[in-house]
Design a protein around this motif. Structure first.
Motif, PDB file in Angstrom:
ATOM      1  N   ARG A   1       0.821  -1.217   0.000  1.00 17.71           N
ATOM      2  CA  ARG A   1       0.000   0.000   0.000  1.00 17.71           C
ATOM      3  C   ARG A   1       0.851   1.262   0.000  1.00 17.71           C
ATOM      4  O   ARG A   1       0.455   2.292  -0.544  1.00 17.71           O
ATOM      5  CB  ARG A   1      -0.956  -0.011   1.192  1.00 17.71           C
ATOM      6  CG  ARG A   1      -2.036  -1.111   1.070  1.00 17.71           C
ATOM      7  CD  ARG A   1      -2.877  -1.212   2.326  1.00 17.71           C
ATOM      8  NE  ARG A   1      -3.592   0.020   2.591  1.00 17.71           N
ATOM      9  CZ  ARG A   1      -4.720   0.371   1.991  1.00 17.71           C
ATOM     10  NH1 ARG A   1      -5.264  -0.444   1.121  1.00 17.71           N
ATOM     11  NH2 ARG A   1      -5.300   1.511   2.268  1.00 17.71           N
TER      12      ARG A   1
ATOM     13  N   ALA B   1       1.806   1.763  -3.491  1.00 17.53           N
ATOM     14  CA  ALA B   1       0.658   2.201  -4.290  1.00 17.53           C
ATOM     15  C   ALA B   1       0.200   3.598  -3.905  1.00 17.53           C
ATOM     16  O   ALA B   1      -0.803   4.080  -4.438  1.00 17.53           O
ATOM     17  CB  ALA B   1      -0.488   1.211  -4.123  1.00 17.53           C
ATOM     18  N   ALA B   2       0.892   4.229  -2.947  1.00 16.99           N
ATOM     19  CA  ALA B   2       0.507   5.549  -2.447  1.00 16.99           C
ATOM     20  C   ALA B   2      -0.867   5.519  -1.771  1.00 16.99           C
ATOM     21  O   ALA B   2      -1.543   6.539  -1.698  1.00 16.99           O
ATOM     22  CB  ALA B   2       0.532   6.599  -3.560  1.00 16.99           C
ATOM     23  N   LEU B   3      -1.265   4.356  -1.280  1.00 20.33           N
ATOM     24  CA  LEU B   3      -2.514   4.278  -0.517  1.00 20.33           C
ATOM     25  C   LEU B   3      -2.252   4.561   0.956  1.00 20.33           C
ATOM     26  O   LEU B   3      -3.179   4.755   1.735  1.00 20.33           O
ATOM     27  CB  LEU B   3      -3.160   2.892  -0.682  1.00 20.33           C
ATOM     28  CG  LEU B   3      -3.644   2.574  -2.096  1.00 20.33           C
ATOM     29  CD1 LEU B   3      -4.058   1.112  -2.227  1.00 20.33           C
ATOM     30  CD2 LEU B   3      -4.806   3.483  -2.477  1.00 20.33           C
TER      31      LEU B   3
ATOM     32  N   VAL C   1      -3.127  -2.617 -10.152  1.00 21.47           N
ATOM     33  CA  VAL C   1      -3.257  -3.288  -8.852  1.00 21.47           C
ATOM     34  C   VAL C   1      -4.317  -4.380  -8.913  1.00 21.47           C
ATOM     35  O   VAL C   1      -5.276  -4.296  -9.661  1.00 21.47           O
ATOM     36  CB  VAL C   1      -3.662  -2.307  -7.715  1.00 21.47           C
ATOM     37  CG1 VAL C   1      -2.543  -1.343  -7.402  1.00 21.47           C
ATOM     38  CG2 VAL C   1      -4.945  -1.571  -8.068  1.00 21.47           C
TER      39      VAL C   1
ATOM     40  N   ASP D   1      -9.918   2.223  -2.847  1.00 21.96           N
ATOM     41  CA  ASP D   1      -8.478   2.060  -3.070  1.00 21.96           C
ATOM     42  C   ASP D   1      -8.185   1.836  -4.550  1.00 21.96           C
ATOM     43  O   ASP D   1      -7.224   2.380  -5.093  1.00 21.96           O
ATOM     44  CB  ASP D   1      -7.934   0.869  -2.264  1.00 21.96           C
ATOM     45  CG  ASP D   1      -7.825   1.191  -0.782  1.00 21.96           C
ATOM     46  OD1 ASP D   1      -7.936   2.382  -0.432  1.00 21.96           O
ATOM     47  OD2 ASP D   1      -7.639   0.256   0.015  1.00 21.96           O
ATOM     48  N   LEU D   2      -9.027   1.026  -5.186  1.00 19.15           N
ATOM     49  CA  LEU D   2      -8.840   0.754  -6.607  1.00 19.15           C
ATOM     50  C   LEU D   2      -8.864   2.062  -7.401  1.00 19.15           C
ATOM     51  O   LEU D   2      -7.996   2.308  -8.238  1.00 19.15           O
ATOM     52  CB  LEU D   2      -9.939  -0.186  -7.112  1.00 19.15           C
ATOM     53  CG  LEU D   2      -9.951  -0.396  -8.629  1.00 19.15           C
ATOM     54  CD1 LEU D   2      -8.818  -1.310  -9.050  1.00 19.15           C
ATOM     55  CD2 LEU D   2     -11.285  -0.958  -9.089  1.00 19.15           C
TER      56      LEU D   2
ATOM     57  N   THR E   1      -8.292   5.088  -6.353  1.00 17.60           N
ATOM     58  CA  THR E   1      -7.103   5.886  -6.046  1.00 17.60           C
ATOM     59  C   THR E   1      -5.917   5.360  -6.840  1.00 17.60           C
ATOM     60  O   THR E   1      -5.170   6.129  -7.454  1.00 17.60           O
ATOM     61  CB  THR E   1      -6.797   5.820  -4.543  1.00 17.60           C
ATOM     62  OG1 THR E   1      -7.973   6.162  -3.829  1.00 17.60           O
ATOM     63  CG2 THR E   1      -5.674   6.782  -4.172  1.00 17.60           C
ATOM     64  N   ALA E   2      -5.728   4.039  -6.830  1.00 20.99           N
ATOM     65  CA  ALA E   2      -4.577   3.456  -7.518  1.00 20.99           C
ATOM     66  C   ALA E   2      -4.666   3.671  -9.031  1.00 20.99           C
ATOM     67  O   ALA E   2      -3.647   3.776  -9.701  1.00 20.99           O
ATOM     68  CB  ALA E   2      -4.479   1.965  -7.202  1.00 20.99           C
TER      69      ALA E   2
END
Ligand SMILES: Nc1ncnc2c1ncn2[C@@H]1O[C@H](COP(=O)(O)OP(=O)(O)O)[C@@H](O)[C@H]1O
Ligand SMILES: [Mg+2]
Lengths: 258, 252
Positions: free
Chosen positions: A54, A57-59, A85, B154-155, B157-158
């Motif tokens: 993460r 992934a910059a999460l 991803v 999250d998806l 954002t990625a």
């Protein structure tokens, strides 16, 4: 080693818990992944594997140290739509059919959907004929394949996979490993795969990193010698079994001490 | 197969329930178990079917249903718009939440006379409907817009999604099931709003019919109006339930 793509430079990560305490999930993680390299991250559950992914992934943002991809902030990669991803939860959108799900990265990037490319990817992961199906109509393995096709849609520079086959049965999983190897061999995308299957890591990766938990640290970094393309028969190789034993030992609670 | 037989099963049970209810109504009315003010169902139906009353009922129904429809549509549009505004401009969110809470805290029955004085008396019923529907839809849409899962967020954002694309491609579709559930629950609210609004002196409508029937002790007329309103509300509610199931099947 070739040029560095993903670099975690003495990265630490702690989370503020609800009870006011701090949980140190990662400490002093130093990791370089070369361009075009396939690295597998192994470790017991809760050791911080997903957190590493993460961060890349910059999460998440690191609490200490620095994460860069091609020398830049990791956000730059996702904003440029160059990141692919896939998670353990396939994360397909239930209201879109398989074609539209695989085409989603094009739309999010504001690009015209390349129909031929989407079709080709769907064929590549063995879902030809299921373009109009909805995720709920497919089996778990098929959904995971669709989510991998989606991850590849924009020909990303970096592929981050967090236990994408974790929920599958052993037979399907082996099948998926073969397919992923075939797809990856054709494109050689820089890949970080989080897994807790030793076999999967050894079969797919150029390098296997082993982590231990509380706080998460890297305890092993092993290069995998097998030639590509790898045939499933490599899993019966004596060297393969030695590496399985070595990694399994490293994964045991006391295995940290060399 | 099993799903279908389950649906049939529920349909049969529902029909039996309704039939039982109507039978009990008929029995109580026939034997005057609840006194003279409880007529048998057949008397009420005969009253509604009476050709000399057709004009009366049709006029009242047209007025009331138009008010219900107007209040329902305005309430939905404004509720969705307000919820979207709170989502797109998060700075507006606390203010909107408080405003909506205040609107909801004021009893609609208390607002009706004020509307009567302030606005056109025939606009009061749809206005009360719209207020009730607005609250329902605002709450449903607001919670629906939070329904997208963490992995989906999250998806996006990625994938480097812009806020607009995230809103249109993820948050809005994920909110649809909650919105449709809200639309279903808003049906009886819209009817209640109109009837209450009409009680306070609208010039037409089933609510007005009820009040005047009550005051003039026209028992069959009173029950007829109630039966028409209830049947219409239940029928639309059932229709929305079907639609809701369709949307849930597709969006969840
Ligand atoms: N957002 C979060 N808030 C609090 N604690 C977290 C959060 N994310 C992860 N953790 C904690 O950090 C540790 C590592 O988690 P994770 O990276 O998911 O492990 P793994 O993927 O190896 O199973 C765990 O103890 C987990 O509970
Ligand atoms: Mg994990």
């Amino acid at each position: 080693m070739t040029e560095t793509a993903i670099h975690l430079d003495r990265v630490g990560k702690s989370f503020a818990l609800d009870n006011g305490k701090q949980l140190t999930a990662l400490s002093e993680i130093d990791l370089r992944i070369g361009k075009g390299e396939f690295v597998a991250l192994l470790g017991p559950s809760g050791c911080g594997k997903s957190t590493v992914l993460r961060l890349a992934a910059a999460l998440e943002t690191p609490s200490a140290g620095r994460v860069t991809i091609d020398g830049k902030e990791p956000q730059a990669l996702s904003r440029a739509h160059r990141l692919g991803v896939a998670f353990q939860d396939h994360a397909l959108l239930p209201w879109l059919d398989i074609f539209a799900n695989v085409a989603l990265p094009f739309q999010v990037a504001g690009r015209k959907v390349d129909d031929a490319r989407v079709k080709e990817l769907i064929g590549l992961v063995g879902l030809a004929g299921f373009e109009k199906a909805r995720p709920r109509q497919l089996s778990g393995g098929m959904r995971q394949r669709a989510s991998i096709a989606r991850a590849l849609a924009l020909q990303p520079d970096v592929l981050l996979l967090d236990e994408p086959f974790g929920a599958l049965d052993a037979v399907t999983r082996r099948h998926m490993n073969l397919e992923l190897q075939r797809i990856w061999s054709a494109q050689r995308i820089t890949t970080l795969l989080v897994t807790h299957s030793v076999d999967e890591a050894l079969f797919l990766a150029d390098r296997v990193i082993v982590m231990s938990g509380r706080p998460g640290r890297i305890i092993r970094d092993i290069s995998i010698p097998f030639e590509r393309p790898r045939h499933p028969s490599v899993m019966r190789d004596k060297r393969f079994h030695e590496l399985v034993d070595e990694l399994t030992l490293a994964l045991e609670p006391e295995g940290a001490a060399p | 197969m099993t799903l279908q037989s389950e649906a049939v099963h529920r349909l049969v049970l529902g029909a039996v329930g309704v039939g039982l209810f109507l039978a009990i109504w008929q029995v109580i009315g026939t034997y005057r178990l609840a006194g003279m003010t409880w007529p048998p169902l057949t008397d009420v139906l005969a009253f509604i079917a009476d050709p000399s009353k057709q004009g009366l009922f049709v006029r009242a129904m047209l007025a009331s249903f138009a008010s219900v429809a107007l209040g329902y549509v305005v309430g939905i549009l404004s509720g969705v718009a307000a919820a979207m505004l709170g989502q797109v401009l998060p700075i507006m969110r606390p203010g909107l939440d408080r405003l909506v809470a205040v609107i909801h805290a004021v009893p609609l029955v208390a607002l009706a006379p004020v509307f009567m004085v302030l606005a056109n008396r025939d606009l009061t019923p749809p206005a009360i409907s719209a207020l009730g529907v607005f609250y329902m839809i605002y709450v449903a849409t607001t919670s629906g817009l939070k329904a997208a899962s963490h992995t989906h967020r999250d998806l996006f954002t990625a994938l480097g999604s812009s806020p607009t694309s995230r809103f249109l491609r993820l948050e809005l579709p994920a909110a649809l099931p909650a919105l449709v559930s809200g639309m279903k629950l808003a049906i009886p609210v819209a009817f209640i709003g109109t009837i209450v609004g009409e009680w306070f002196g609208a010039s037409r409508g089933l609510g007005l019919l009820m009040v005047s029937a009550m005051q003039n002790f026209q028992i069959p007329l009173l029950w007829s109006a109630v039966l028409i309103v209830t049947t219409a509300s239940l029928a639309l509610f059932g229709l929305m339930s079907l639609f809701e199931r369709l949307v849930y099947g597709r969006f969840q």
